[in-house]
Scaffold this motif. Sequence first.
Motif, PDB file in Angstrom:
ATOM      1  N   ASN A  45       0.852  -1.189   0.000  1.00 54.20           N
ATOM      2  CA  ASN A  45       0.000   0.000   0.000  1.00 54.20           C
ATOM      3  C   ASN A  45       0.885   1.236   0.000  1.00 54.20           C
ATOM      4  O   ASN A  45       1.949   1.242   0.629  1.00 54.20           O
ATOM      5  CB  ASN A  45      -0.926   0.004   1.220  1.00 54.20           C
ATOM      6  CG  ASN A  45      -1.841   1.212   1.235  1.00 54.20           C
ATOM      7  OD1 ASN A  45      -1.521   2.233   1.832  1.00 54.20           O
ATOM      8  ND2 ASN A  45      -2.984   1.096   0.588  1.00 54.20           N
ATOM      9  N   VAL A  46       0.441   2.269  -0.694  1.00 57.41           N
ATOM     10  CA  VAL A  46       1.149   3.547  -0.696  1.00 57.41           C
ATOM     11  C   VAL A  46       0.140   4.655  -0.469  1.00 57.41           C
ATOM     12  O   VAL A  46      -0.941   4.659  -1.067  1.00 57.41           O
ATOM     13  CB  VAL A  46       1.931   3.756  -2.018  1.00 57.41           C
ATOM     14  CG1 VAL A  46       1.022   3.632  -3.223  1.00 57.41           C
ATOM     15  CG2 VAL A  46       2.639   5.103  -2.010  1.00 57.41           C
ATOM     16  N   GLN A  47       0.479   5.578   0.410  1.00 60.54           N
ATOM     17  CA  GLN A  47      -0.393   6.694   0.760  1.00 60.54           C
ATOM     18  C   GLN A  47       0.400   7.986   0.673  1.00 60.54           C
ATOM     19  O   GLN A  47       1.587   8.016   1.016  1.00 60.54           O
ATOM     20  CB  GLN A  47      -0.961   6.527   2.171  1.00 60.54           C
ATOM     21  CG  GLN A  47      -1.703   5.218   2.387  1.00 60.54           C
ATOM     22  CD  GLN A  47      -2.036   4.978   3.847  1.00 60.54           C
ATOM     23  OE1 GLN A  47      -1.431   5.572   4.728  1.00 60.54           O
ATOM     24  NE2 GLN A  47      -2.991   4.112   4.093  1.00 60.54           N
ATOM     25  N   VAL A  48      -0.258   9.028   0.242  1.00 62.53           N
ATOM     26  CA  VAL A  48       0.352  10.354   0.184  1.00 62.53           C
ATOM     27  C   VAL A  48      -0.447  11.296   1.074  1.00 62.53           C
ATOM     28  O   VAL A  48      -1.671  11.387   0.948  1.00 62.53           O
ATOM     29  CB  VAL A  48       0.400  10.894  -1.255  1.00 62.53           C
ATOM     30  CG1 VAL A  48       0.972  12.309  -1.271  1.00 62.53           C
ATOM     31  CG2 VAL A  48       1.251   9.980  -2.128  1.00 62.53           C
ATOM     32  N   VAL A  49       0.250  11.970   1.969  1.00 60.37           N
ATOM     33  CA  VAL A  49      -0.378  12.845   2.952  1.00 60.37           C
ATOM     34  C   VAL A  49       0.278  14.210   2.872  1.00 60.37           C
ATOM     35  O   VAL A  49       1.487  14.314   2.612  1.00 60.37           O
ATOM     36  CB  VAL A  49      -0.212  12.279   4.380  1.00 60.37           C
ATOM     37  CG1 VAL A  49      -0.895  13.175   5.402  1.00 60.37           C
ATOM     38  CG2 VAL A  49      -0.778  10.870   4.447  1.00 60.37           C
ATOM     39  N   LYS A  50      -0.506  15.249   3.090  1.00 64.95           N
ATOM     40  CA  LYS A  50       0.044  16.590   3.199  1.00 64.95           C
ATOM     41  C   LYS A  50      -0.057  17.035   4.642  1.00 64.95           C
ATOM     42  O   LYS A  50      -1.133  17.129   5.212  1.00 64.95           O
ATOM     43  CB  LYS A  50      -0.697  17.572   2.291  1.00 64.95           C
ATOM     44  CG  LYS A  50      -0.044  18.956   2.271  1.00 64.95           C
ATOM     45  CD  LYS A  50      -0.668  19.870   1.233  1.00 64.95           C
ATOM     46  CE  LYS A  50       0.069  21.195   1.188  1.00 64.95           C
ATOM     47  NZ  LYS A  50      -0.518  22.122   0.190  1.00 64.95           N
ATOM     48  N   GLY A  51       1.077  17.279   5.228  1.00 63.22           N
ATOM     49  CA  GLY A  51       1.133  17.672   6.633  1.00 63.22           C
ATOM     50  C   GLY A  51       2.569  17.874   7.052  1.00 63.22           C
ATOM     51  O   GLY A  51       3.454  18.120   6.213  1.00 63.22           O
ATOM     52  N   ARG A  52       2.829  17.733   8.341  1.00 63.57           N
ATOM     53  CA  ARG A  52       4.180  17.851   8.871  1.00 63.57           C
ATOM     54  C   ARG A  52       4.725  16.447   9.127  1.00 63.57           C
ATOM     55  O   ARG A  52       4.292  15.779  10.055  1.00 63.57           O
ATOM     56  CB  ARG A  52       4.186  18.677  10.150  1.00 63.57           C
ATOM     57  CG  ARG A  52       3.856  20.155   9.926  1.00 63.57           C
ATOM     58  CD  ARG A  52       3.910  20.950  11.226  1.00 63.57           C
ATOM     59  NE  ARG A  52       3.755  22.369  10.977  1.00 63.57           N
ATOM     60  CZ  ARG A  52       2.583  23.002  10.876  1.00 63.57           C
ATOM     61  NH1 ARG A  52       1.461  22.298  10.994  1.00 63.57           N
ATOM     62  NH2 ARG A  52       2.534  24.291  10.636  1.00 63.57           N
ATOM     63  N   PRO A  53       5.651  15.979   8.300  1.00 58.73           N
ATOM     64  CA  PRO A  53       6.162  14.608   8.482  1.00 58.73           C
ATOM     65  C   PRO A  53       6.916  14.403   9.773  1.00 58.73           C
ATOM     66  O   PRO A  53       7.005  13.289  10.270  1.00 58.73           O
ATOM     67  CB  PRO A  53       7.074  14.421   7.259  1.00 58.73           C
ATOM     68  CG  PRO A  53       7.454  15.803   6.846  1.00 58.73           C
ATOM     69  CD  PRO A  53       6.284  16.669   7.170  1.00 58.73           C
ATOM     70  N   TYR A  63       4.187  13.993   1.907  1.00 59.85           N
ATOM     71  CA  TYR A  63       5.094  12.883   2.209  1.00 59.85           C
ATOM     72  C   TYR A  63       4.355  11.566   1.990  1.00 59.85           C
ATOM     73  O   TYR A  63       3.123  11.498   2.069  1.00 59.85           O
ATOM     74  CB  TYR A  63       5.651  12.974   3.624  1.00 59.85           C
ATOM     75  CG  TYR A  63       4.634  12.897   4.737  1.00 59.85           C
ATOM     76  CD1 TYR A  63       4.310  11.684   5.333  1.00 59.85           C
ATOM     77  CD2 TYR A  63       4.005  14.046   5.199  1.00 59.85           C
ATOM     78  CE1 TYR A  63       3.392  11.613   6.358  1.00 59.85           C
ATOM     79  CE2 TYR A  63       3.085  13.982   6.230  1.00 59.85           C
ATOM     80  CZ  TYR A  63       2.777  12.773   6.805  1.00 59.85           C
ATOM     81  OH  TYR A  63       1.860  12.700   7.829  1.00 59.85           O
ATOM     82  N   ALA A  64       5.130  10.533   1.690  1.00 54.12           N
ATOM     83  CA  ALA A  64       4.565   9.228   1.331  1.00 54.12           C
ATOM     84  C   ALA A  64       4.773   8.237   2.454  1.00 54.12           C
ATOM     85  O   ALA A  64       5.793   8.252   3.144  1.00 54.12           O
ATOM     86  CB  ALA A  64       5.206   8.710   0.048  1.00 54.12           C
ATOM     87  N   HIS A  65       3.797   7.363   2.604  1.00 55.67           N
ATOM     88  CA  HIS A  65       3.814   6.285   3.598  1.00 55.67           C
ATOM     89  C   HIS A  65       3.636   4.978   2.831  1.00 55.67           C
ATOM     90  O   HIS A  65       2.575   4.708   2.287  1.00 55.67           O
ATOM     91  CB  HIS A  65       2.681   6.501   4.611  1.00 55.67           C
ATOM     92  CG  HIS A  65       2.697   5.524   5.729  1.00 55.67           C
ATOM     93  ND1 HIS A  65       3.406   5.724   6.887  1.00 55.67           N
ATOM     94  CD2 HIS A  65       2.085   4.321   5.877  1.00 55.67           C
ATOM     95  CE1 HIS A  65       3.228   4.702   7.700  1.00 55.67           C
ATOM     96  NE2 HIS A  65       2.430   3.835   7.106  1.00 55.67           N
ATOM     97  N   ILE A  66       4.699   4.179   2.784  1.00 56.42           N
ATOM     98  CA  ILE A  66       4.720   2.971   1.948  1.00 56.42           C
ATOM     99  C   ILE A  66       4.791   1.735   2.831  1.00 56.42           C
ATOM    100  O   ILE A  66       5.657   1.631   3.696  1.00 56.42           O
ATOM    101  CB  ILE A  66       5.911   2.997   0.970  1.00 56.42           C
ATOM    102  CG1 ILE A  66       5.827   4.219   0.057  1.00 56.42           C
ATOM    103  CG2 ILE A  66       5.962   1.723   0.141  1.00 56.42           C
ATOM    104  CD1 ILE A  66       7.019   4.372  -0.865  1.00 56.42           C
ATOM    105  N   LYS A 236      -4.720   9.115   0.882  1.00 57.32           N
ATOM    106  CA  LYS A 236      -5.195   8.401  -0.285  1.00 57.32           C
ATOM    107  C   LYS A 236      -4.351   7.180  -0.575  1.00 57.32           C
ATOM    108  O   LYS A 236      -3.139   7.225  -0.457  1.00 57.32           O
ATOM    109  CB  LYS A 236      -5.159   9.291  -1.536  1.00 57.32           C
ATOM    110  CG  LYS A 236      -6.487   9.910  -1.870  1.00 57.32           C
ATOM    111  CD  LYS A 236      -6.872  10.930  -0.840  1.00 57.32           C
ATOM    112  CE  LYS A 236      -5.807  11.985  -0.720  1.00 57.32           C
ATOM    113  NZ  LYS A 236      -5.883  12.754   0.478  1.00 57.32           N
ATOM    114  N   GLY A 237      -5.008   6.122  -0.972  1.00 53.46           N
ATOM    115  CA  GLY A 237      -4.309   4.929  -1.445  1.00 53.46           C
ATOM    116  C   GLY A 237      -5.036   4.425  -2.671  1.00 53.46           C
ATOM    117  O   GLY A 237      -6.023   5.013  -3.114  1.00 53.46           O
ATOM    118  N   SER A 238      -4.577   3.341  -3.187  1.00 53.33           N
ATOM    119  CA  SER A 238      -5.204   2.749  -4.358  1.00 53.33           C
ATOM    120  C   SER A 238      -6.004   1.534  -3.926  1.00 53.33           C
ATOM    121  O   SER A 238      -5.601   0.805  -3.034  1.00 53.33           O
ATOM    122  CB  SER A 238      -4.132   2.342  -5.372  1.00 53.33           C
ATOM    123  OG  SER A 238      -3.236   1.438  -4.780  1.00 53.33           O
TER     124      SER A 238
END
Length: 252
Positions: A45-53, A63-66, A236-238
């Motif tokens: 799974n891969v997710q992209v978030v906008k915030g403070r990593p 930043y991405a969370h894989i 978000k993820g796929s």
Amino acid sequence: MHSALVRVQNVFGFFTTVAFCTAIAVALSVTVIPQAPSAEIELRNVQVVKGRPHYHSAKKEEYAHIKFDLDADLTSLFNWNTKQLFVWIMATYPSKFPSEPPSQAVIWDTIINSESQKHPSTPFTLYSSLTTPSKPPPKVRRASKAKQEIELAPGLIRLKNSKPKYQITDSSGQLAATSNVTLEMGWNVQPWVGALTWTMGEGSSWGRWKGLKGGRSKTFDMPPLKVKGVDQEAVKGSGKPEKAAEASPIVK
């Protein structure tokens, strides 16, 4: 007639010469030991978030969370001169500027100690082994047997739906919709004596040492970033919505 100081110097010089020659022989002897590491990496799974990593980040950025699966057999990298093995998973993706090399970021790493590093032999451990009871209680014996089975072969890594240790950020602050991203595994062998050795790519070889077989995931794309509401940022993820993270790592 030689004085005591001269005799001590001669003995010490002979000792250092023998120790130096022995260290060279040990460092060169590992080159005849076959090495054939292998690994399989699969994206979960891969997710992209906008915030403070990070808590110290000055501004919000993407930043991405894989999450990934890893099945690796690095047991052939361990021999009598191996102290520990440093393993990492790295995400590689094209740079924003074609003239620059691809961007790389480590998302996970671990240190695997050898048996001699886990259980160093010292006069104290030798004394403890002689003074401890030879037949432990049944519960302790079962626990010891299970531990021995886990530590039987250092270098085996089994990760299932594992979380990353580190988030991926980019200097541009944008990661959403990034294409041609791959996950690659690398390692660094740290010996007791001798030079450090690094990852050998697939297809390469040096004597009886073979390069890593596999160790690279299929190419994937980062999902686009979507925002819900005014102050709410969505992950978000796929595919279908993801369940709570469940990782069952076994690193030996």
